[in-house]
Design a protein around this motif. Structure first.
Motif, PDB file in Angstrom:
ATOM      1  N   TRP A 123      44.855  30.870  37.686  1.00  0.00           N
ATOM      2  CA  TRP A 123      44.182  29.571  37.776  1.00  0.00           C
ATOM      3  C   TRP A 123      42.817  29.681  38.459  1.00  0.00           C
ATOM      4  CZ3 TRP A 123      47.126  27.480  34.497  1.00  0.00           C
ATOM      5  CH2 TRP A 123      48.512  27.595  34.548  1.00  0.00           C
ATOM      6  N   PHE A 124      42.567  30.776  39.171  1.00  0.00           N
ATOM      7  CA  PHE A 124      41.328  30.938  39.938  1.00  0.00           C
ATOM      8  C   PHE A 124      40.229  31.579  39.088  1.00  0.00           C
ATOM      9  CE2 PHE A 124      44.586  30.465  43.083  1.00  0.00           C
ATOM     10  CZ  PHE A 124      43.973  29.863  44.177  1.00  0.00           C
ATOM     11  N   GLU A 125      39.026  31.626  39.657  1.00  0.00           N
ATOM     12  CA  GLU A 125      37.925  32.315  38.970  1.00  0.00           C
ATOM     13  C   GLU A 125      38.202  33.808  38.872  1.00  0.00           C
ATOM     14  OE1 GLU A 125      33.779  30.254  39.869  1.00  0.00           O
ATOM     15  OE2 GLU A 125      34.923  30.545  41.744  1.00  0.00           O
ATOM     16  N   TRP A 126      38.815  34.374  39.921  1.00  0.00           N
ATOM     17  CA  TRP A 126      39.096  35.809  39.945  1.00  0.00           C
ATOM     18  C   TRP A 126      40.431  36.078  40.631  1.00  0.00           C
ATOM     19  CZ3 TRP A 126      36.101  39.860  37.982  1.00  0.00           C
ATOM     20  CH2 TRP A 126      34.842  39.492  37.488  1.00  0.00           C
ATOM     21  N   GLY A 127      41.044  37.185  40.253  1.00  0.00           N
ATOM     22  CA  GLY A 127      42.229  37.679  40.927  1.00  0.00           C
ATOM     23  C   GLY A 127      42.144  39.186  41.070  1.00  0.00           C
ATOM     24  N   ILE A 128      43.084  39.745  41.829  1.00  0.00           N
ATOM     25  CA  ILE A 128      43.166  41.201  41.988  1.00  0.00           C
ATOM     26  C   ILE A 128      44.423  41.660  41.252  1.00  0.00           C
ATOM     27  CG2 ILE A 128      43.296  43.130  43.590  1.00  0.00           C
ATOM     28  CD1 ILE A 128      40.656  41.625  43.707  1.00  0.00           C
ATOM     29  N   THR A 129      44.246  42.199  40.067  1.00  0.00           N
ATOM     30  CA  THR A 129      45.364  42.552  39.203  1.00  0.00           C
ATOM     31  C   THR A 129      45.684  44.041  39.278  1.00  0.00           C
ATOM     32  OG1 THR A 129      46.161  42.505  36.913  1.00  0.00           O
ATOM     33  CG2 THR A 129      43.828  42.947  37.235  1.00  0.00           C
ATOM     34  N   LYS A 130      46.927  44.387  38.940  1.00  0.00           N
ATOM     35  CA  LYS A 130      47.314  45.786  38.782  1.00  0.00           C
ATOM     36  C   LYS A 130      47.621  46.091  37.322  1.00  0.00           C
ATOM     37  CE  LYS A 130      49.853  47.880  41.802  1.00  0.00           C
ATOM     38  NZ  LYS A 130      51.023  48.241  42.657  1.00  0.00           N
ATOM     39  N   SER A 131      47.080  45.273  36.422  1.00  0.00           N
ATOM     40  CA  SER A 131      47.340  45.454  34.994  1.00  0.00           C
ATOM     41  C   SER A 131      46.878  46.803  34.478  1.00  0.00           C
ATOM     42  CB  SER A 131      46.660  44.340  34.192  1.00  0.00           C
ATOM     43  OG  SER A 131      47.149  43.070  34.550  1.00  0.00           O
ATOM     44  N   LEU A 132      45.869  47.400  35.127  1.00  0.00           N
ATOM     45  CA  LEU A 132      45.336  48.694  34.704  1.00  0.00           C
ATOM     46  C   LEU A 132      46.005  49.860  35.432  1.00  0.00           C
ATOM     47  CD1 LEU A 132      41.535  47.741  34.591  1.00  0.00           C
ATOM     48  CD2 LEU A 132      43.150  47.888  32.676  1.00  0.00           C
ATOM     49  N   GLY A 133      47.013  49.550  36.254  1.00  0.00           N
ATOM     50  CA  GLY A 133      47.721  50.593  36.990  1.00  0.00           C
ATOM     51  C   GLY A 133      47.269  50.741  38.425  1.00  0.00           C
ATOM     52  N   HIS A 134      46.176  50.080  38.784  1.00  0.00           N
ATOM     53  CA  HIS A 134      45.670  50.109  40.152  1.00  0.00           C
ATOM     54  C   HIS A 134      45.004  48.763  40.420  1.00  0.00           C
ATOM     55  CE1 HIS A 134      41.583  50.579  38.511  1.00  0.00           C
ATOM     56  NE2 HIS A 134      42.151  51.395  37.644  1.00  0.00           N
ATOM     57  N   PRO A 135      44.899  48.336  41.671  1.00  0.00           N
ATOM     58  CA  PRO A 135      44.296  47.037  41.959  1.00  0.00           C
ATOM     59  C   PRO A 135      42.824  46.988  41.555  1.00  0.00           C
ATOM     60  CG  PRO A 135      45.533  47.854  43.854  1.00  0.00           C
ATOM     61  CD  PRO A 135      45.430  48.994  42.886  1.00  0.00           C
ATOM     62  N   ALA A 136      42.452  45.928  40.863  1.00  0.00           N
ATOM     63  CA  ALA A 136      41.071  45.769  40.408  1.00  0.00           C
ATOM     64  C   ALA A 136      40.785  44.290  40.177  1.00  0.00           C
ATOM     65  CB  ALA A 136      40.835  46.551  39.115  1.00  0.00           C
ATOM     66  N   PRO A 137      39.534  43.860  40.369  1.00  0.00           N
ATOM     67  CA  PRO A 137      39.188  42.461  40.124  1.00  0.00           C
ATOM     68  C   PRO A 137      39.300  42.133  38.635  1.00  0.00           C
ATOM     69  CG  PRO A 137      37.497  43.551  41.457  1.00  0.00           C
ATOM     70  CD  PRO A 137      38.390  44.624  40.916  1.00  0.00           C
ATOM     71  N   SER A 138      39.750  40.912  38.353  1.00  0.00           N
ATOM     72  CA  SER A 138      39.854  40.448  36.968  1.00  0.00           C
ATOM     73  C   SER A 138      39.549  38.962  36.927  1.00  0.00           C
ATOM     74  CB  SER A 138      41.255  40.712  36.420  1.00  0.00           C
ATOM     75  OG  SER A 138      41.395  40.176  35.113  1.00  0.00           O
ATOM     76  N   PRO A 139      38.728  38.497  35.981  1.00  0.00           N
ATOM     77  CA  PRO A 139      38.428  37.069  35.912  1.00  0.00           C
ATOM     78  C   PRO A 139      39.640  36.273  35.448  1.00  0.00           C
ATOM     79  CG  PRO A 139      37.410  38.248  34.083  1.00  0.00           C
ATOM     80  CD  PRO A 139      37.974  39.282  34.989  1.00  0.00           C
ATOM     81  N   GLY A 140      39.764  35.048  35.966  1.00  0.00           N
ATOM     82  CA  GLY A 140      40.836  34.139  35.578  1.00  0.00           C
ATOM     83  C   GLY A 140      40.293  32.973  34.779  1.00  0.00           C
ATOM     84  N   LEU A 141      41.067  31.893  34.738  1.00  0.00           N
ATOM     85  CA  LEU A 141      40.678  30.714  33.963  1.00  0.00           C
ATOM     86  C   LEU A 141      39.593  29.892  34.653  1.00  0.00           C
ATOM     87  CD1 LEU A 141      44.202  29.483  32.780  1.00  0.00           C
ATOM     88  CD2 LEU A 141      42.455  30.608  31.382  1.00  0.00           C
ATOM     89  N   GLY A 142      39.515  29.970  35.976  1.00  0.00           N
ATOM     90  CA  GLY A 142      38.472  29.246  36.686  1.00  0.00           C
ATOM     91  C   GLY A 142      38.748  27.771  36.900  1.00  0.00           C
TER      92      GLY A 142
END
Length: 264
Positions: free
Chosen positions: A127-146
């Motif tokens: 729901w936020f502009e950005w989150g810290i995802t582990k979708s790539l196997g390691h924590p990394a910034p990813s844009p959200g819906l904002g």
């Protein structure tokens, strides 16, 4: 929710009761699980129905990966809900599927009409502009819906590698300031303003992460855990009879429209 709820704390209904309680105008809230981030994982779906199926609510789920064999009128169904609950998993996968199917637009319409939007982990960060995802196997910034301004980092205690990435990304301007939350902690927003922080367990933490390394600890209100997890006998009997008599899942023209409500 930074973590918790029915998938992480099935023995502790405090956060799930809190979510249902936000649908104050509905005596029998309609709550829909979107398990997209888990690839519509059967375990998540089963646990959702095990948790909410005996509650004083009307639960359902939508499997977006199975729309070909189980078509659902997405806009009509989601706008008819009182609560939309998004499960955890891959934030990148979640948003890719939603955008391909137009759910980003539908969910904004639902939010603006007063539907409660809830979720944990990926289902919180989205729901936020950005989150810290582990979708790539390691924590990394990813844009959200904002829908909500700022950033969100989850599992602060359970997956501590996320928080340093969040802090560094705020410091170098990659993502805006925002929040971080332990498992068992939920942040309630009314509109786009933080209204309350709650926790299902004691000794939980949440942080407001500002620019230049400025951080504020947010003290959660500890939710009371009821003695029993389940509906009143009257609601249990209603649900039993309804399950026996319901011929099939509702189609688009059978869906009851939601009552108009004021946005907080």
């Amino acid at each position: 929710m930074g973590g918790g709820g029915f998938t992480m704390e099935p023995e502790n209904p405090a956060l799930d009761d809190y979510v249902l309680g936000l649908a104050q105008d509905a005596p029998l809230p309609r709550i829909c699980l979107l398990p997209t981030a888990s690839g519509d994982g059967e375990a998540q779906i089963r646990q959702f129905h095990a948790t909410f199926g005996s509650r004083s609510c009307e639960p359902m789920h939508i499997s977006l990966f199975r729309l070909g064999s189980h078509p659902v009128p997405l806009r009509e169904t989601l706008l008819a809900q009182d609560v939309i609950y998004v499960g955890g998993g891959s934030m990148l996968g979640l948003l890719a599927v939603w955008r391909a199917l137009g759910l980003d637009v539908i969910l904004r319409e639902a939010w603006e009409s007063g539907v409660v939007l809830a979720g944990l982990s990926a289902g919180a960060m989205c729901w936020f502009e950005w989150g810290i995802t582990k979708s790539l196997g390691h924590p990394a910034p990813s844009p959200g819906l904002g829908f909500l301004p700022g950033s969100m980092s989850v599992h602060m205690d359970g997956e501590p590698a996320r928080l340093p990435i969040c802090r560094q990304s705020i410091a170098d301007g990659t993502i805006p300031p925002g929040y971080a939350a332990d498992d068992g902690v939920a942040l309630l927003f009314r509109g786009t303003e933080l209204a309350e922080v709650v926790a299902s367990r004691p000794n939980r933490k949440a942080l407001r992460l500002g620019p230049d390394g400025v951080e504020e600890q947010l003290e959660p209100r500890l939710l009371a855990t009821p003695d029993r997890f389940g509906p009143t006998p009257e609601i249990a009997e209603y649900r039993r009879v309804r399950a026996l008599t319901a011929p099939q899942a509702p189609t688009a023209h059978q869906l009851r429209p939601r009552r108009p409500r004021r946005r907080p």
